[in-house]
Motif scaffolding. Structure first.
Motif, PDB file in Angstrom:
ATOM      1  N   ARG A  91      44.231  58.883  41.463  1.00  0.00           N
ATOM      2  CA  ARG A  91      45.551  58.282  41.661  1.00  0.00           C
ATOM      3  C   ARG A  91      45.658  56.967  40.908  1.00  0.00           C
ATOM      4  O   ARG A  91      44.766  56.134  40.973  1.00  0.00           O
ATOM      5  CB  ARG A  91      45.797  58.025  43.145  1.00  0.00           C
ATOM      6  CG  ARG A  91      45.906  59.272  43.989  1.00  0.00           C
ATOM      7  CD  ARG A  91      45.896  58.916  45.455  1.00  0.00           C
ATOM      8  NE  ARG A  91      45.938  60.093  46.300  1.00  0.00           N
ATOM      9  CZ  ARG A  91      45.448  60.145  47.534  1.00  0.00           C
ATOM     10  NH1 ARG A  91      44.865  59.066  48.056  1.00  0.00           N
ATOM     11  NH2 ARG A  91      45.527  61.249  48.241  1.00  0.00           N
ATOM     12  N   TRP A  95      43.530  50.734  44.785  1.00  0.00           N
ATOM     13  CA  TRP A  95      43.098  51.417  45.995  1.00  0.00           C
ATOM     14  C   TRP A  95      41.855  50.734  46.566  1.00  0.00           C
ATOM     15  O   TRP A  95      41.164  49.979  45.873  1.00  0.00           O
ATOM     16  CB  TRP A  95      42.789  52.889  45.705  1.00  0.00           C
ATOM     17  CG  TRP A  95      44.003  53.607  45.206  1.00  0.00           C
ATOM     18  CD1 TRP A  95      44.438  53.682  43.912  1.00  0.00           C
ATOM     19  CD2 TRP A  95      44.961  54.295  45.996  1.00  0.00           C
ATOM     20  NE1 TRP A  95      45.607  54.385  43.847  1.00  0.00           N
ATOM     21  CE2 TRP A  95      45.959  54.774  45.101  1.00  0.00           C
ATOM     22  CE3 TRP A  95      45.084  54.567  47.357  1.00  0.00           C
ATOM     23  CZ2 TRP A  95      47.049  55.506  45.545  1.00  0.00           C
ATOM     24  CZ3 TRP A  95      46.175  55.303  47.785  1.00  0.00           C
ATOM     25  CH2 TRP A  95      47.139  55.759  46.894  1.00  0.00           C
ATOM     26  N   ASP A  96      41.605  51.035  47.801  1.00  0.00           N
ATOM     27  CA  ASP A  96      40.418  50.543  48.479  1.00  0.00           C
ATOM     28  C   ASP A  96      39.417  51.694  48.610  1.00  0.00           C
ATOM     29  O   ASP A  96      39.816  52.829  48.901  1.00  0.00           O
ATOM     30  CB  ASP A  96      40.806  50.030  49.876  1.00  0.00           C
ATOM     31  CG  ASP A  96      39.649  49.400  50.616  1.00  0.00           C
ATOM     32  OD1 ASP A  96      39.342  48.237  50.331  1.00  0.00           O
ATOM     33  OD2 ASP A  96      39.062  50.065  51.487  1.00  0.00           O
ATOM     34  N   GLN A 108      37.785  47.072  46.012  1.00  0.00           N
ATOM     35  CA  GLN A 108      39.087  47.464  45.494  1.00  0.00           C
ATOM     36  C   GLN A 108      38.915  47.949  44.060  1.00  0.00           C
ATOM     37  O   GLN A 108      38.223  47.319  43.251  1.00  0.00           O
ATOM     38  CB  GLN A 108      40.081  46.290  45.527  1.00  0.00           C
ATOM     39  CG  GLN A 108      40.407  45.814  46.931  1.00  0.00           C
ATOM     40  CD  GLN A 108      39.284  44.982  47.538  1.00  0.00           C
ATOM     41  OE1 GLN A 108      38.797  44.039  46.909  1.00  0.00           O
ATOM     42  NE2 GLN A 108      38.879  45.328  48.758  1.00  0.00           N
ATOM     43  N   VAL A 138      38.684  56.964  49.813  1.00  0.00           N
ATOM     44  CA  VAL A 138      39.740  56.187  49.183  1.00  0.00           C
ATOM     45  C   VAL A 138      40.826  55.907  50.205  1.00  0.00           C
ATOM     46  O   VAL A 138      41.260  56.810  50.935  1.00  0.00           O
ATOM     47  CB  VAL A 138      40.322  56.939  47.974  1.00  0.00           C
ATOM     48  CG1 VAL A 138      41.459  56.150  47.334  1.00  0.00           C
ATOM     49  CG2 VAL A 138      39.236  57.232  46.947  1.00  0.00           C
ATOM     50  N   ASN A 139      41.257  54.641  50.269  1.00  0.00           N
ATOM     51  CA  ASN A 139      42.263  54.236  51.248  1.00  0.00           C
ATOM     52  C   ASN A 139      43.428  53.541  50.564  1.00  0.00           C
ATOM     53  O   ASN A 139      43.249  52.824  49.579  1.00  0.00           O
ATOM     54  CB  ASN A 139      41.667  53.246  52.261  1.00  0.00           C
ATOM     55  CG  ASN A 139      40.588  53.864  53.098  1.00  0.00           C
ATOM     56  OD1 ASN A 139      40.869  54.443  54.125  1.00  0.00           O
ATOM     57  ND2 ASN A 139      39.347  53.747  52.656  1.00  0.00           N
ATOM     58  N   ALA A 140      44.621  53.718  51.152  1.00  0.00           N
ATOM     59  CA  ALA A 140      45.788  52.992  50.653  1.00  0.00           C
ATOM     60  C   ALA A 140      45.826  51.567  51.170  1.00  0.00           C
ATOM     61  O   ALA A 140      46.335  50.669  50.496  1.00  0.00           O
ATOM     62  CB  ALA A 140      47.070  53.722  51.056  1.00  0.00           C
ATOM     63  N   VAL A 142      44.568  48.586  51.191  1.00  0.00           N
ATOM     64  CA  VAL A 142      43.633  47.712  50.489  1.00  0.00           C
ATOM     65  C   VAL A 142      43.364  46.472  51.334  1.00  0.00           C
ATOM     66  O   VAL A 142      44.278  45.921  51.948  1.00  0.00           O
ATOM     67  CB  VAL A 142      44.209  47.331  49.112  1.00  0.00           C
ATOM     68  CG1 VAL A 142      43.318  46.320  48.398  1.00  0.00           C
ATOM     69  CG2 VAL A 142      44.371  48.586  48.256  1.00  0.00           C
ATOM     70  N   ALA A 384      52.120  54.372  50.064  1.00  0.00           N
ATOM     71  CA  ALA A 384      51.309  54.027  48.891  1.00  0.00           C
ATOM     72  C   ALA A 384      52.163  53.497  47.751  1.00  0.00           C
ATOM     73  O   ALA A 384      51.722  53.487  46.605  1.00  0.00           O
ATOM     74  CB  ALA A 384      50.505  55.244  48.428  1.00  0.00           C
ATOM     75  N   ASN A 387      50.477  50.422  46.346  1.00  0.00           N
ATOM     76  CA  ASN A 387      49.326  50.812  45.522  1.00  0.00           C
ATOM     77  C   ASN A 387      49.765  51.312  44.157  1.00  0.00           C
ATOM     78  O   ASN A 387      49.111  51.052  43.148  1.00  0.00           O
ATOM     79  CB  ASN A 387      48.526  51.908  46.222  1.00  0.00           C
ATOM     80  CG  ASN A 387      48.178  51.554  47.653  1.00  0.00           C
ATOM     81  OD1 ASN A 387      49.016  51.676  48.543  1.00  0.00           O
ATOM     82  ND2 ASN A 387      46.956  51.100  47.888  1.00  0.00           N
TER      83      ASN A 387
END
Length: 410
Positions: A91, A95-96, A108, A138-140, A142, A384, A387
């Protein structure tokens, strides 16, 4: 005949009725059909009850880590990480990534620097260095593993909001020195998330001269549970937001901006419809919001490959379990009593909440005398948009809030 014995007529076996034999296959078929119907009904009811539980039962289980770290690089001061290639790690944007080993941590990642078969290399923007071989996700949200100080260097207070169920934790970040905190932004996270989801915008809101309060609400890890232990999808949670507003009023607040993510939008919608404090709201920001639970449930069933005929039964079961009226949540058909300046943001790649419902509300707003501005971001997923295009998102939101607050202050 044997002498001395009497005889009596021999009873003949009754003749078999031809019609009985003809009806027997029909009876067997009827029983078979009935069994199939009962089994299908039981399966539908069971599936709908399970879907209802996914919706209503709080889930704060440990996260799963799907992706692998193959390498970490530092080339002339440019740090990067090589991850397993998949939809999440490809993506675009910021992102985190988080990992859980003996030393858990987060970092990040930004632009994609290169790709090879099964691998993708991304720039490391900050945080710890992930261990090679670690499993990550992966996380939105951050900086979601941190707080306002670790993310932005901002002083903050961990406060407790006195709700009707007990104390709910929150983060308070005051405005820059010399600014009286008269306008408070109250940020409301989404379904099964936490107030760390709101961290991304705390820095920009502070720079805009605003105080912010990121709250938890009933059934969160950091808040008391409801009596039935179930989410009420906004039907009860709005009272916890109202409690936060009352606390803020007692600490100098004059007006509010409500900022809702995902289910937080449904929570805010109910507060606008039902709270006596709604007139004190100067503006609302809705990021990927649920503006119709009925539309959202149908959309999610389609995304998961489930038959949509289960949705009405799921709504019925959920209504029975939690006392919900799903029509109440449809903001286009049942607009709230108070309709302040509103910024509605949605991504057209959202696979959790349908963008079509946001478009419908934006179209209906003109007829509802609702000053609503709609911004749609191509390619952005659920919650997101920041992001996907951080600069554009922050500029859009802060300009909207500062202009709305200035107008409300006149």
């Amino acid at each position: 005949m044997i002498p001395g014995m009497t005889t009596s007529p021999v009873a003949e076996a009754p003749a078999e009725r031809p019609s009985a034999r003809r009806r027997s296959p029909r009876r067997r078929l009827a029983v078979f059909v009935l069994v199939i119907v009962l089994l299908l009904g039981a399966a539908a009811a069971g599936g709908s009850y399970y879907y209802s539980s996914v919706l209503l039962v709080p889930n704060h289980s440990a996260p799963r880590y799907y992706d692998e770290v193959f390498a970490v690089h530092d080339r002339n001061g440019v740090k990067s990480v090589t991850l397993a290639e998949n939809e999440g790690t490809l993506r675009p944007g910021i992102w985190d990534i988080r990992w859980s080993t003996e030393l858990s941590g987060s970092a990040q990642v930004g632009e994609i620097l290169g790709r090879s078969p099964g691998k993708v290399e991304r720039r490391l923007l900050g945080g710890a260095l992930p261990p090679i071989g670690a499993r990550v996700r992966v996380n939105a949200d951050v900086w979601g593993a941190g707080n306002p100080r670790t993310a932005f260097g901002l002083d903050f207070s961990e406060v407790v909001v006195p709700t009707e169920l007990g104390g709910a934790k929150a983060w308070y970040v005051g405005p820059p020195a010399g600014i009286e905190p008269q306008t408070w932004v109250i940020a409301v996270h989404g379904h099964n998330a936490s107030y760390t989801e709101t961290l991304r915008m705390i820095g920009p809101l502070h720079r805009a001269g605003l105080a912010s309060l990121s709250i938890s609400y009933r059934n969160d890890r950091d808040a008391p549970g409801s009596a039935d232990g179930l989410h009420h999808l906004g039907d009860a949670e709005w009272r916890d937001v109202e409690a936060a507003m009352r606390m803020a009023l007692g600490n100098g607040a004059k007006r509010f901006v409500l900022y809702g993510y995902s289910m937080g939008g449904a929570v805010i919608g109910q507060l606008l419809a039902r709270s006596a404090l709604a007139p004190k709201i100067a503006a609302v920001v809705l990021d990927s919001p649920v503006v119709s639970w009925s539309r959202t449930l149908t959309f999610q069933a389609e995304q998961r490959g489930l038959p949509t005929f289960l949705v009405p039964l799921t709504k019925t079961i959920s209504g029975w379990r939690a006392g919900l009226d799903f029509d109440r949540f449809d903001l286009a058909q049942r607009p709230p009593a108070t309709r302040p300046e509103t910024l509605l943001l949605h991504g057209d790649a959202d696979t959790s909440v349908p963008v079509s419902a946001a478009r419908e509300l934006a179209w209906a707003a003109g007829k509802l005398n609702w000053p609503l501005r709609y911004t749609e971001m191509p390619g952005a997923g659920h919650v997101a948009l920041w992001n996907h295009d951080r600069a554009s998102y922050e500029r859009t939101v802060t300009d909207f809030i500062t202009n709305s607050v200035a107008a409300a202050g006149r």
